[in-house]
Design a protein around this motif. Structure first.
Motif, PDB file in Angstrom:
ATOM      1  N   PHE A 172     -14.290  -0.738  -2.419  1.00  0.00           N
ATOM      2  CA  PHE A 172     -14.916   0.419  -3.068  1.00  0.00           C
ATOM      3  C   PHE A 172     -14.389   0.585  -4.488  1.00  0.00           C
ATOM      4  O   PHE A 172     -15.138   0.879  -5.403  1.00  0.00           O
ATOM      5  N   ILE A 173     -13.082   0.441  -4.656  1.00  0.00           N
ATOM      6  CA  ILE A 173     -12.509   0.488  -6.014  1.00  0.00           C
ATOM      7  C   ILE A 173     -11.477  -0.645  -6.131  1.00  0.00           C
ATOM      8  O   ILE A 173     -10.797  -0.967  -5.164  1.00  0.00           O
ATOM      9  N   PRO A 174     -11.377  -1.261  -7.337  1.00  0.00           N
ATOM     10  CA  PRO A 174     -10.519  -2.447  -7.467  1.00  0.00           C
ATOM     11  C   PRO A 174      -9.031  -2.180  -7.273  1.00  0.00           C
ATOM     12  O   PRO A 174      -8.263  -3.103  -7.031  1.00  0.00           O
ATOM     13  N   GLN A 175      -8.627  -0.907  -7.339  1.00  0.00           N
ATOM     14  CA  GLN A 175      -7.209  -0.577  -7.111  1.00  0.00           C
ATOM     15  C   GLN A 175      -6.756  -0.976  -5.713  1.00  0.00           C
ATOM     16  O   GLN A 175      -5.564  -1.000  -5.433  1.00  0.00           O
ATOM     17  N   CYS A 176      -7.720  -1.306  -4.840  1.00  0.00           N
ATOM     18  CA  CYS A 176      -7.347  -1.720  -3.483  1.00  0.00           C
ATOM     19  C   CYS A 176      -6.528  -3.013  -3.505  1.00  0.00           C
ATOM     20  O   CYS A 176      -5.979  -3.413  -2.483  1.00  0.00           O
ATOM     21  N   LEU A 177      -6.442  -3.673  -4.664  1.00  0.00           N
ATOM     22  CA  LEU A 177      -5.578  -4.853  -4.776  1.00  0.00           C
ATOM     23  C   LEU A 177      -4.112  -4.506  -4.543  1.00  0.00           C
ATOM     24  O   LEU A 177      -3.273  -5.391  -4.410  1.00  0.00           O
ATOM     25  N   THR A 178      -3.817  -3.235  -4.478  1.00  0.00           N
ATOM     26  CA  THR A 178      -2.456  -2.828  -4.134  1.00  0.00           C
ATOM     27  C   THR A 178      -2.146  -3.138  -2.657  1.00  0.00           C
ATOM     28  O   THR A 178      -1.002  -3.160  -2.246  1.00  0.00           O
ATOM     29  N   MET A 179      -3.229  -3.410  -1.895  1.00  0.00           N
ATOM     30  CA  MET A 179      -3.065  -3.813  -0.494  1.00  0.00           C
ATOM     31  C   MET A 179      -2.891  -5.336  -0.444  1.00  0.00           C
ATOM     32  O   MET A 179      -3.747  -6.070  -0.931  1.00  0.00           O
ATOM     33  N   GLU A 180      -1.830  -5.787   0.197  1.00  0.00           N
ATOM     34  CA  GLU A 180      -1.601  -7.232   0.259  1.00  0.00           C
ATOM     35  C   GLU A 180      -2.760  -7.954   0.943  1.00  0.00           C
ATOM     36  O   GLU A 180      -3.146  -9.046   0.539  1.00  0.00           O
ATOM     37  N   LYS A 181      -3.348  -7.344   1.966  1.00  0.00           N
ATOM     38  CA  LYS A 181      -4.404  -8.074   2.668  1.00  0.00           C
ATOM     39  C   LYS A 181      -5.636  -8.286   1.791  1.00  0.00           C
ATOM     40  O   LYS A 181      -6.344  -9.269   1.960  1.00  0.00           O
ATOM     41  N   VAL A 182      -5.866  -7.396   0.846  1.00  0.00           N
ATOM     42  CA  VAL A 182      -6.982  -7.596  -0.086  1.00  0.00           C
ATOM     43  C   VAL A 182      -6.651  -8.755  -1.028  1.00  0.00           C
ATOM     44  O   VAL A 182      -7.482  -9.623  -1.286  1.00  0.00           O
ATOM     45  N   ARG A 183      -5.405  -8.778  -1.507  1.00  0.00           N
ATOM     46  CA  ARG A 183      -5.010  -9.890  -2.394  1.00  0.00           C
ATOM     47  C   ARG A 183      -5.118 -11.224  -1.651  1.00  0.00           C
ATOM     48  O   ARG A 183      -5.624 -12.212  -2.186  1.00  0.00           O
ATOM     49  N   LEU A 184      -4.687 -11.224  -0.392  1.00  0.00           N
ATOM     50  CA  LEU A 184      -4.764 -12.461   0.398  1.00  0.00           C
ATOM     51  C   LEU A 184      -6.220 -12.924   0.554  1.00  0.00           C
ATOM     52  O   LEU A 184      -6.513 -14.118   0.499  1.00  0.00           O
ATOM     53  N   ALA A 185      -7.128 -11.977   0.715  1.00  0.00           N
ATOM     54  CA  ALA A 185      -8.543 -12.310   0.919  1.00  0.00           C
ATOM     55  C   ALA A 185      -9.188 -12.921  -0.326  1.00  0.00           C
ATOM     56  O   ALA A 185     -10.289 -13.450  -0.267  1.00  0.00           O
ATOM     57  N   THR A 186      -8.494 -12.851  -1.485  1.00  0.00           N
ATOM     58  CA  THR A 186      -9.075 -13.449  -2.698  1.00  0.00           C
ATOM     59  C   THR A 186      -8.880 -14.971  -2.731  1.00  0.00           C
ATOM     60  O   THR A 186      -9.534 -15.651  -3.496  1.00  0.00           O
TER      61      THR A 186
ATOM     62  N   HIS B 241      11.199  -1.580  -4.603  1.00  0.00           N
ATOM     63  CA  HIS B 241      11.227  -0.628  -3.491  1.00  0.00           C
ATOM     64  C   HIS B 241      10.476   0.658  -3.822  1.00  0.00           C
ATOM     65  O   HIS B 241      10.372   1.534  -3.001  1.00  0.00           O
ATOM     66  N   LEU B 242       9.951   0.761  -5.033  1.00  0.00           N
ATOM     67  CA  LEU B 242       9.302   2.020  -5.400  1.00  0.00           C
ATOM     68  C   LEU B 242       7.809   1.882  -5.687  1.00  0.00           C
ATOM     69  O   LEU B 242       7.138   2.855  -5.967  1.00  0.00           O
ATOM     70  N   HIS B 243       7.305   0.670  -5.637  1.00  0.00           N
ATOM     71  CA  HIS B 243       5.903   0.492  -6.011  1.00  0.00           C
ATOM     72  C   HIS B 243       4.972   0.848  -4.851  1.00  0.00           C
ATOM     73  O   HIS B 243       5.406   1.083  -3.744  1.00  0.00           O
ATOM     74  N   GLY B 244       3.685   0.874  -5.140  1.00  0.00           N
ATOM     75  CA  GLY B 244       2.715   1.284  -4.128  1.00  0.00           C
ATOM     76  C   GLY B 244       2.143   0.126  -3.337  1.00  0.00           C
ATOM     77  O   GLY B 244       1.124   0.265  -2.684  1.00  0.00           O
TER      78      GLY B 244
END
Ligand code: ZN
Ligand code: ZN
Length: 352
Positions: free
Chosen positions: A14-28, A92-95
């Motif tokens: 829905f929005i590209p910020q979802c790249l903060t999710m590792e599984k989205v990055r893996l799916a690329t 340890h502080l990132h999203g």
């Protein structure tokens, strides 16, 4: 000839910020050709695929890392090329939201490496109960995101922290009216990856425009996004498959055809649940490292919980980093329309 089974799982966004999710990055990493470096080791270090040669990019610092050589350790390469990366600097502080599958829980080598890196940089020693809560929080985010992406309507752009996600899958008006014309959509494809043999024209015909991020496109009408394209994909078909409620695609292909495509090859569907987080779920979010950092800034606990809850209900994942988080807390206080002195008191409530 029978088509090879499609190994891609979830291609919607829905929005590209979802790249903060590792599984989205893996799916690329749909066509990764470097066999001595595993996509999982790259996605764990904030990197996603650029879909050209072996180029990858960090979602946080935007550095490009490529020309991988045997023996390279992604974590070290990333740090070497971008010592100031927020992720490398204060991991340890990132999203970031790690995948947190069993492999990860059992001490996936890379995750171990990553946490060792954290300790090296002077993070507080791990408390096991706290650590467990954090793992639980990450797991919850992963499953809630699956629900949101498969059960709710894409959000049109606008103010994050609108109230609730829209669960009725009915599109009232175009999400991106400025891309309503075919020519405007065609013009948006300025940097389409050469290695993907689908023409920008075919994408535009299917209602998609480029968001100028690798092969990520969104529909001007329903707002639905798709990435991880492969040569041979049919954009009209995939639009119908993943966003069968879209008025544009129904008009283009006919309701019957769209329904048939979606029924024959249904997209992933997570179990249904309320959009709103329960009190316990909202409380669990406070175990996220990005929330911990804000605690350290002596902000009010209820305020942190409220803003993070709204954020997750809106997007399905937390803020990318604590700086954005604190800005959004400010925006939220502004939206309450309180007098100035009450605002600062609200933000600092409970501190001495
Ligand atoms: Zn980086
Ligand atoms: Zn659409």
């Amino acid at each position: 000839m029978e088509k090879a089974k499609d190994d891609r799982v979830e291609r919607r966004f829905f929005i590209p910020q979802c790249l903060t999710m590792e599984k989205v990055r893996l799916a690329t990493f749909v066509d990764w050709k470097v066999d001595f470096i595993k996509p999982r080791d790259l996605s764990a270090c904030m990197l996603y695929s650029q879909r050209e040669e072996d180029h990858t990019r960090c979602f946080s610092c935007m550095i490009f890392v490529g020309k991988w050589e045997e023996g390279d350790i992604p974590w070290e390469e990333h740090k070497k090329h971008s010592p100031d990366c927020f992720f490398m600097d204060e991991p340890h502080l990132h999203g970031n939201v790690p995948i947190m599958d069993d492999k990860c829980k059992l001490g996936d080598q890379l995750f171990e490496e990553w946490t060792r890196g954290i300790e090296k940089q002077g993070a507080p020693a791990k408390d096991s109960a706290e650590e467990e809560k954090k793992v639980e929080a990450f797991k919850f985010i992963n499953s809630y995101y699956d629900f949101l992406i498969s059960r709710t309507l894409p959000k049109p752009p606008g103010n994050i922290l609108r109230t609730e996600a829209i669960k009725v899958l009915e599109v009232k008006r175009p999400a991106f009216p400025s891309y309503s014309s075919l020519s405007s959509r065609k013009e948006s494809f300025k940097s389409w990856p050469k290695e993907i043999d689908i023409t920008p024209d075919a994408m535009a015909e299917a209602g998609f425009f480029s968001i100028d991020l690798v092969d990520w496109v969104q529909c001007f009408n329903c707002g639905g996004g798709l990435f991880a394209w492969r040569s041979g994909d049919n954009p009209l078909h995939d639009h119908a498959r993943f966003y069968s409620f879209c008025p544009f695609i129904k008009e283009k292909l006919g309701e019957e055809t769209v329904a048939k495509i979606a029924a024959e090859n249904p997209p992933p569907l997570a179990p249904d649940r309320p959009v709103q987080l329960s009190e316990e779920e909202a409380e669990l979010l406070l175990a996220l490292p990005v929330c911990k950092k804000i605690f350290g800034m002596k902000m009010d606990r209820d305020l942190i919980a409220t803003v993070m809850k709204l954020r997750v209900e809106e997007c399905g994942f937390p803020f990318k980093n604590w700086r954005i988080f604190t800005d959004k807390i400010g925006d939220y206080l502004d939206s309450l329309d309180l007098p100035e002195d009450k605002k600062s008191r609200a933000a600092r409530k409970g501190t001495k």
